[in-house]
Write an enzyme that holds these catalytic residues in place. Structure first.
Site, PDB file in Angstrom:
ATOM      1  N   GLU A  39       0.354  -1.290   5.885  1.00 43.23           N
ATOM      2  CA  GLU A  39       1.433  -0.730   6.704  1.00 43.23           C
ATOM      3  C   GLU A  39       1.254   0.768   6.924  1.00 43.23           C
ATOM      4  O   GLU A  39       1.519   1.284   8.014  1.00 43.23           O
ATOM      5  CB  GLU A  39       2.782  -1.006   6.036  1.00 43.23           C
ATOM      6  CG  GLU A  39       3.996  -0.710   6.934  1.00 43.23           C
ATOM      7  CD  GLU A  39       4.449   0.746   6.924  1.00 43.23           C
ATOM      8  OE1 GLU A  39       5.180   1.148   7.853  1.00 43.23           O
ATOM      9  OE2 GLU A  39       4.069   1.492   5.990  1.00 43.23           O
ATOM     10  N   ASP A  71       0.813  -1.219   0.000  1.00 37.53           N
ATOM     11  CA  ASP A  71       0.000   0.000   0.000  1.00 37.53           C
ATOM     12  C   ASP A  71       0.848   1.271   0.000  1.00 37.53           C
ATOM     13  O   ASP A  71       2.022   1.264   0.347  1.00 37.53           O
ATOM     14  CB  ASP A  71      -0.939   0.015   1.208  1.00 37.53           C
ATOM     15  CG  ASP A  71      -0.210  -0.042   2.550  1.00 37.53           C
ATOM     16  OD1 ASP A  71       0.821  -0.749   2.642  1.00 37.53           O
ATOM     17  OD2 ASP A  71      -0.665   0.608   3.506  1.00 37.53           O
TER      18      ASP A  71
END
Length: 378
Positions: A143, A81
């Protein structure tokens, strides 16, 4: 391995362009999963097994290991991400200017996804079976928003491993990260009661007044010299100057140097937010300390020495730094695994419009990572 990687630099750039030009913000599941599918295909071509951990709100996590791996001793962490919203890649697509490439997520951490893949390809190319059989990879999808669905997965994967290599980007000067501060995030919501400020102010309950008391008390928790930082970074409240404010919210960032500080500061925050100063106000607190510090202990120092030796063998002087930023390295460190972070390529301005990667570092850091994996597997 160097010759192989040098011959693949354009191929690496092509893959990086594909990844950067696909939006994969943490909350854009479709985009994150699209990145995961590209990488799954690449790993399967190398005879790696890809297991998918399905998620509903965020992208799926991917667990990857070679089909002949038995008990790999190295866990490698990368995240799929970015911080950028849907549509960013279209407005600011991958571009090359001189020796740098630009684009959303190019250094944090799509460049790392590329260097990890090609480090393993280099090991396969020269027949280092012992090395590429010795890694267990986790590509997680959240994350950038605290790894709330993957933190337990990371810790469970790390148990029994000897080393953790975390692929956050290297610092702009090429340094890697040997320790990080811990921390957490909280959201405080205050519910009051609206009333006209001129006609019936006595009927109102000001959420702004209440949250102001809390902000002052929270900021007083700072102990800069002792490594505890509390920052109320966002406050939202009010609709009109002539209305007693019925709702206010504040977002709080906490950083700590020691694990025990997290327990104490969490208790203090909850104590402050447990009781209203303004009669009738209702308080709601969410959040926690979600990352312990990544500690530079004896195991980490030994791992750092191996990485520095690998650097010397390929003509790179590797320096290490401590940083206040958080990463998934905290989770592997917490369960006692020797951990080093910042093993991705070199770049800067992460999370900004000027995010960039130093193109020559794709080959350099892929080679370094391959050498490290090889040395740790001997």
């Amino acid at each position: 391995m160097l010759e192989y990687l040098q011959s693949k630099e354009q191929e690496m750039l092509f893959l990086l362009e594909r990844l950067v030009n696909k939006d994969s913000g943490s909350h854009y599941k479709k985009g994150v999963d699209a990145i995961g599918k590209i990488l799954s295909h690449e790993y399967k071509l190398l005879n790696f097994v890809v297991n998918t951990v399905e998620q509903t709100e965020v992208g799926n996590h991917l667990l990857i290991r070679h089909q002949e791996a038995k008990t790999p001793q190295i866990i490698i962490l990368c995240h799929l991400d970015t911080v950028f919203s849907e549509g960013t890649a279209k407005d600011r697509h991958f571009t090359i200017r001189g020796s740098r490439a630009y684009g959303p997520g190019v250094i944090d951490m799509k460049g790392s996804l590329v260097t990890l893949l090609y480090a393993l390809k280099a090991l396969i190319e020269v027949g280092e079976e012992k090395a590429y059989h010795n890694v267990h990879i986790l590509l997680n999808s959240d994350e950038e928003i605290g790894s709330t669905t993957s933190n337990v997965l990371i810790e469970n994967m790390a148990l029994g491993k000897r080393y953790a290599l975390v692929m956050e980007p290297a610092r702009p000067d090429g340094s890697i990260v040997s320790s990080r501060r811990g921390g957490g995030n909280y959201a405080l919501r205050v519910y009051g009661k609206a009333a006209h400020a001129g006609i019936s102010p006595e009927d109102g309950i000001s959420a702004i007044e209440e949250i102001s008391h809390k902000i002052i008390k929270l900021q007083q928790l700072n102990q800069f010299m002792n490594g505890v930082n509390v920052n109320v970074g966002i406050v939202r409240a009010g609709e009109s100057a002539n209305v007693i404010c019925p709702y206010a919210e504040a977002y709080i960032d906490v950083r700590i140097d020691k694990m025990e500080q997290g327990i104490l500061i969490d208790q203090e925050i909850r104590k402050i937010c447990a009781t209203a100063n303004v009669p009738g106000a209702i308080l709601e607190l969410q959040g926690s300390i979600n990352r312990n510090p990544m500690v530079k202990d004896e195991g980490t120092v030994r791992l750092l020495n191996v990485i520095q030796e690998a650097g010397e063998e390929i003509g790179i002087q590797i320096k290490d730094v401590s940083t206040g930023g958080n990463s998934d390295a905290s989770f592997t460190s917490t369960v006692g695994v020797a951990t080093i972070d910042g093993l991705g390529p070199i770049g800067g301005n992460a999370h900004s419009e000027d995010e960039y990667i130093e193109i020559p570092s794709l080959v350099e850091r892929a080679l370094l990572l391959a050498k490290v994996i090889k040395k740790l597997s001997e």
